[in-house]
Design an enzyme around this catalytic site. Structure first.
Site, PDB file in Angstrom:
ATOM      1  N   SER A 126       0.838  -1.198   0.000  1.00  0.00           N
ATOM      2  CA  SER A 126       0.000   0.000   0.000  1.00  0.00           C
ATOM      3  C   SER A 126       0.871   1.245   0.000  1.00  0.00           C
ATOM      4  CB  SER A 126      -0.853  -0.030   1.272  1.00  0.00           C
ATOM      5  OG  SER A 126      -1.389   1.243   1.531  1.00  0.00           O
ATOM      6  N   TYR A 152      -2.046  -1.047  10.936  1.00  0.00           N
ATOM      7  CA  TYR A 152      -2.250  -1.571   9.574  1.00  0.00           C
ATOM      8  C   TYR A 152      -1.026  -1.269   8.711  1.00  0.00           C
ATOM      9  CZ  TYR A 152      -3.761  -1.752   4.714  1.00  0.00           C
ATOM     10  OH  TYR A 152      -3.820  -2.003   3.359  1.00  0.00           O
ATOM     11  N   LYS A 156       1.937  -3.790   6.787  1.00  0.00           N
ATOM     12  CA  LYS A 156       2.353  -3.797   5.372  1.00  0.00           C
ATOM     13  C   LYS A 156       3.863  -3.643   5.275  1.00  0.00           C
ATOM     14  CE  LYS A 156      -1.532  -4.600   3.527  1.00  0.00           C
ATOM     15  NZ  LYS A 156      -1.763  -5.874   2.831  1.00  0.00           N
TER      16      LYS A 156
HETATM   17  P1  NAD Z   1     -11.060  -7.012   0.985  1.00  0.00           P
HETATM   18  O1  NAD Z   1     -11.317  -7.008   2.437  1.00  0.00           O
HETATM   19  O2  NAD Z   1     -12.182  -6.711   0.062  1.00  0.00           O
HETATM   20  O3  NAD Z   1     -10.428  -8.423   0.559  1.00  0.00           O
HETATM   21  C1  NAD Z   1      -9.633  -9.201   1.417  1.00  0.00           C
HETATM   22  C2  NAD Z   1     -10.171 -10.630   1.368  1.00  0.00           C
HETATM   23  O4  NAD Z   1      -9.380 -11.428   2.241  1.00  0.00           O
HETATM   24  C3  NAD Z   1     -11.618 -10.713   1.851  1.00  0.00           C
HETATM   25  O5  NAD Z   1     -12.379 -11.457   0.916  1.00  0.00           O
HETATM   26  C4  NAD Z   1     -11.519 -11.459   3.187  1.00  0.00           C
HETATM   27  O6  NAD Z   1     -12.642 -12.280   3.425  1.00  0.00           O
HETATM   28  C5  NAD Z   1     -10.249 -12.260   2.985  1.00  0.00           C
HETATM   29  N1  NAD Z   1      -9.552 -12.599   4.221  1.00  0.00           N
HETATM   30  C6  NAD Z   1      -9.319 -11.792   5.292  1.00  0.00           C
HETATM   31  N2  NAD Z   1      -8.657 -12.466   6.239  1.00  0.00           N
HETATM   32  C7  NAD Z   1      -8.444 -13.717   5.758  1.00  0.00           C
HETATM   33  C8  NAD Z   1      -7.812 -14.875   6.268  1.00  0.00           C
HETATM   34  N3  NAD Z   1      -7.259 -14.890   7.491  1.00  0.00           N
HETATM   35  N4  NAD Z   1      -7.782 -15.992   5.495  1.00  0.00           N
HETATM   36  C9  NAD Z   1      -8.349 -15.988   4.269  1.00  0.00           C
HETATM   37  N5  NAD Z   1      -8.970 -14.935   3.744  1.00  0.00           N
HETATM   38  C10 NAD Z   1      -9.008 -13.799   4.469  1.00  0.00           C
HETATM   39  O7  NAD Z   1      -9.828  -6.020   0.716  1.00  0.00           O
HETATM   40  P2  NAD Z   1      -9.248  -5.472  -0.662  1.00  0.00           P
HETATM   41  O8  NAD Z   1      -9.591  -4.035  -0.762  1.00  0.00           O
HETATM   42  O9  NAD Z   1      -9.586  -6.387  -1.778  1.00  0.00           O
HETATM   43  O10 NAD Z   1      -7.696  -5.541  -0.347  1.00  0.00           O
HETATM   44  C11 NAD Z   1      -6.893  -6.628  -0.766  1.00  0.00           C
HETATM   45  C12 NAD Z   1      -5.464  -6.403  -0.306  1.00  0.00           C
HETATM   46  O11 NAD Z   1      -4.997  -5.144  -0.802  1.00  0.00           O
HETATM   47  C13 NAD Z   1      -5.302  -6.331   1.215  1.00  0.00           C
HETATM   48  O12 NAD Z   1      -4.082  -6.941   1.540  1.00  0.00           O
HETATM   49  C14 NAD Z   1      -5.233  -4.844   1.485  1.00  0.00           C
HETATM   50  O13 NAD Z   1      -4.515  -4.561   2.657  1.00  0.00           O
HETATM   51  C15 NAD Z   1      -4.484  -4.358   0.255  1.00  0.00           C
HETATM   52  N6  NAD Z   1      -4.731  -2.933  -0.047  1.00  0.00           N
HETATM   53  C16 NAD Z   1      -6.018  -2.476  -0.203  1.00  0.00           C
HETATM   54  C17 NAD Z   1      -6.245  -1.123  -0.459  1.00  0.00           C
HETATM   55  C18 NAD Z   1      -7.646  -0.599  -0.601  1.00  0.00           C
HETATM   56  O14 NAD Z   1      -7.821   0.626  -0.473  1.00  0.00           O
HETATM   57  N7  NAD Z   1      -8.659  -1.417  -0.870  1.00  0.00           N
HETATM   58  C19 NAD Z   1      -5.165  -0.238  -0.585  1.00  0.00           C
HETATM   59  C20 NAD Z   1      -3.861  -0.745  -0.453  1.00  0.00           C
HETATM   60  C21 NAD Z   1      -3.663  -2.098  -0.184  1.00  0.00           C
HETATM   61  N1  UFG Z   2     -12.505  11.561   2.910  1.00  0.00           N
HETATM   62  C1  UFG Z   2     -13.467  12.497   3.200  1.00  0.00           C
HETATM   63  N2  UFG Z   2     -14.667  12.076   3.704  1.00  0.00           N
HETATM   64  C2  UFG Z   2     -14.933  10.751   3.901  1.00  0.00           C
HETATM   65  C3  UFG Z   2     -13.942   9.797   3.603  1.00  0.00           C
HETATM   66  C4  UFG Z   2     -12.723  10.234   3.107  1.00  0.00           C
HETATM   67  O1  UFG Z   2     -13.257  13.701   3.022  1.00  0.00           O
HETATM   68  O2  UFG Z   2     -16.041  10.435   4.384  1.00  0.00           O
HETATM   69  C5  UFG Z   2     -11.222  12.016   2.337  1.00  0.00           C
HETATM   70  C6  UFG Z   2     -10.043  11.673   3.209  1.00  0.00           C
HETATM   71  O3  UFG Z   2      -9.787  12.718   4.120  1.00  0.00           O
HETATM   72  C7  UFG Z   2      -8.943  11.527   2.161  1.00  0.00           C
HETATM   73  C8  UFG Z   2      -9.669  11.032   0.911  1.00  0.00           C
HETATM   74  O4  UFG Z   2     -11.042  11.344   1.120  1.00  0.00           O
HETATM   75  O5  UFG Z   2      -8.405  12.777   1.876  1.00  0.00           O
HETATM   76  C9  UFG Z   2      -9.517   9.549   0.681  1.00  0.00           C
HETATM   77  O6  UFG Z   2      -9.845   8.872   1.898  1.00  0.00           O
HETATM   78  P1  UFG Z   2      -9.996   7.283   1.960  1.00  0.00           P
HETATM   79  O7  UFG Z   2     -10.358   6.920   3.354  1.00  0.00           O
HETATM   80  O8  UFG Z   2     -10.871   6.813   0.854  1.00  0.00           O
HETATM   81  O9  UFG Z   2      -8.525   6.775   1.592  1.00  0.00           O
HETATM   82  P2  UFG Z   2      -7.160   6.992   2.362  1.00  0.00           P
HETATM   83  O10 UFG Z   2      -6.221   7.550   1.344  1.00  0.00           O
HETATM   84  O11 UFG Z   2      -7.283   7.731   3.599  1.00  0.00           O
HETATM   85  O12 UFG Z   2      -6.821   5.498   2.778  1.00  0.00           O
HETATM   86  C10 UFG Z   2      -6.558   4.511   1.795  1.00  0.00           C
HETATM   87  C11 UFG Z   2      -6.929   3.122   2.290  1.00  0.00           C
HETATM   88  C12 UFG Z   2      -6.043   2.722   3.435  1.00  0.00           C
HETATM   89  C13 UFG Z   2      -4.606   2.919   3.114  1.00  0.00           C
HETATM   90  C14 UFG Z   2      -4.373   4.314   2.616  1.00  0.00           C
HETATM   91  C15 UFG Z   2      -2.992   4.519   2.156  1.00  0.00           C
HETATM   92  O13 UFG Z   2      -8.262   3.090   2.709  1.00  0.00           O
HETATM   93  O14 UFG Z   2      -6.237   1.349   3.660  1.00  0.00           O
HETATM   94  O15 UFG Z   2      -5.228   4.556   1.497  1.00  0.00           O
HETATM   95  O16 UFG Z   2      -2.654   3.470   1.317  1.00  0.00           O
HETATM   96  F1  UFG Z   2      -3.824   2.730   4.204  1.00  0.00           F
END
Ligand code: NAD
Ligand code: UFG
Length: 335
Positions: A126, A152, A156
């Protein structure tokens, strides 16, 4: 060499879109998911889009026997490790669960991969590892990392370090994809993000507000030192992000050297720009109000995405308007 790729967490938001793109590229995904943050129905939706049956194992990535049964039943060529807990706020309240799932899960996965001699790993990292960059808002893969601001983020960072260390003494070929802000949904409207409870992220909160499930979107601060005062992020369409995994699987890494790729568009958008893109793309008005800053928010960050463009020939196809249009289509299909 077979084409079987194990997707841990493959029924989640990013995993489900990646499963579709892998099939389109000729790979055979096999999914392990414990349904902690997804529904088994997602499997049917992926199969509907691709017209392919996908082997699914309901189980936990921390469970040695679950992994053993998959690695024994299928010749796995590589693993994409999505399974993790991902809420920044939750991780502050429940740090131990995050270390358990995110660090414990990767530890068990690496052990099982070593045992079954599976030597290719793509890891979901991330942009949170960069924190607030101090020298401009664009970050490249060589930008120094900041001290994590949440458990979190720490998991990572630890996960990247663990994989790095394992690579030093093994044949493991690893790629870290540092995702920026994935948004949107599959253009079919059949798969998308399934936030539990009140969404913490901007786009699902926005679409739920327009759908009438929330009263108004609160913008977290409008007096940042940015052009319009709101925070800046690099929003990336989840289908473009999914395609980056296909590119990463085909990439030959240098021995003992995990390769890192930023996955973003290279363009920063403010919260107000996201709202106007949504209004332009859908013709719907977004009710919003200005609230206080959210604690821990980074002011501005976006990707320098040159490396992934050059080395994987990956370039995003979808605009911010496309992301908003698809997020809205998906929201309308929920209920
Ligand atoms: P998500 O929660 O939609 O998907 C994660 C999946 O993993 C889910 O289906 C959940 O049921 C499964 N899971 C959780 N714990 C588990 C376990 N112990 N064993 C097996 N399955 C398990 O999340 P996502 O948005 O698809 O994110 C996927 C990956 O990308 C994660 O590692 C997350 O940290 C990373 N990531 C996500 C974002 C974002 O904004 N969505 C940003 C950066 C990194
Ligand atoms: N924001 C608002 N109102 C809301 C939600 C978000 O103004 O109700 C703003 C936040 O302040 C930020 C932007 O919208 O400026 C994006 O916010 P998100 O929560 O959608 O995303 P973040 O960048 O804060 O966080 C995301 C992922 C985290 C990850 C992070 C950095 O959700 O898991 O990116 O990788 F850690």
């Amino acid at each position: 060499m077979g084409n079987n790729i194990l997707l841990t967490g493959g029924l989640g938001y990013i995993g489900s879109h990646t499963a579709v793109e892998l099939i389109l590229a000729g790979y055979e995904p096999i999914i392990l998911d414990n349904l902690a943050n997804s529904k088994v129905e997602v499997l049917d939706q992926i199969e509907k889009i691709t017209q392919k049956k996908i082997p699914f194992f309901q189980g936990d990535v921390r469970d040695e026997e679950a992994l053993q049964s998959i690695f024994s039943a299928h010749a796995i060529q590589g693993v994409i490790h999505f399974a993790a807990l991902k809420s920044v706020g939750d991780s502050v309240l429940q740090p131990l669960s995050y270390f358990d799932v995110n660090v414990g899960g990767l530890t068990q996965l690496l052990k099982s991969m070593q045992k079954f001699r599976v030597e290719k790993l793509i890891f979901s990292s991330s942009c949170t590892v960069y924190g607030q960059p101090t020298d401009g808002w664009a970050v490249s893969e060589s930008t120094p990392l900041q001290e994590p601001t949440s458990p979190y983020g720490r998991t990572k960072r630890m996960n990247e370090e663990m994989i790095h260390d394992i690579c030093q003494t093994s044949r493991l070929s690893a790629v870290f994809l540092r995702y920026f802000n994935p948004v949107g949904a599959h253009p079919s409207g059949l798969i998308g993000e399934l936030p539990l409870g009140v969404p913490a992220n901007l786009v699902p909160f926005l679409t739920q507000t327009v759908a009438g499930k929330r009263d108004a979107l609160t913008i977290f601060g409008n007096d940042y030192s940015t052009p319009d005062g709101t925070c800046i992020r690099d929003y990336i369409h989840v289908v473009d992000l999914a395609k980056a995994h296909v590119g990463a699987l085909g990439f030959e890494t240098i021995p003992h050297h995990p390769e890192i790729f930023n996955v973003g568009t290279g363009k920063g958008s403010s919260v107000l720009e996201v709202i106007s893109a949504f209004e332009r793309a859908t013709g719907m008005k977004v009710p919003y109000e200005i609230g206080p800053k959210r604690q821990g928010d980074v002011m501005a960050v976006f990707a320098n995405a040159q490396k992934i463009s050059e080395k994987l020939q990956w370039n995003p196809q979808y605009s911010l308007e496309d992301m908003m249009e698809h997020a809205w289509n998906w929201e309308k299909n929920q209920n």
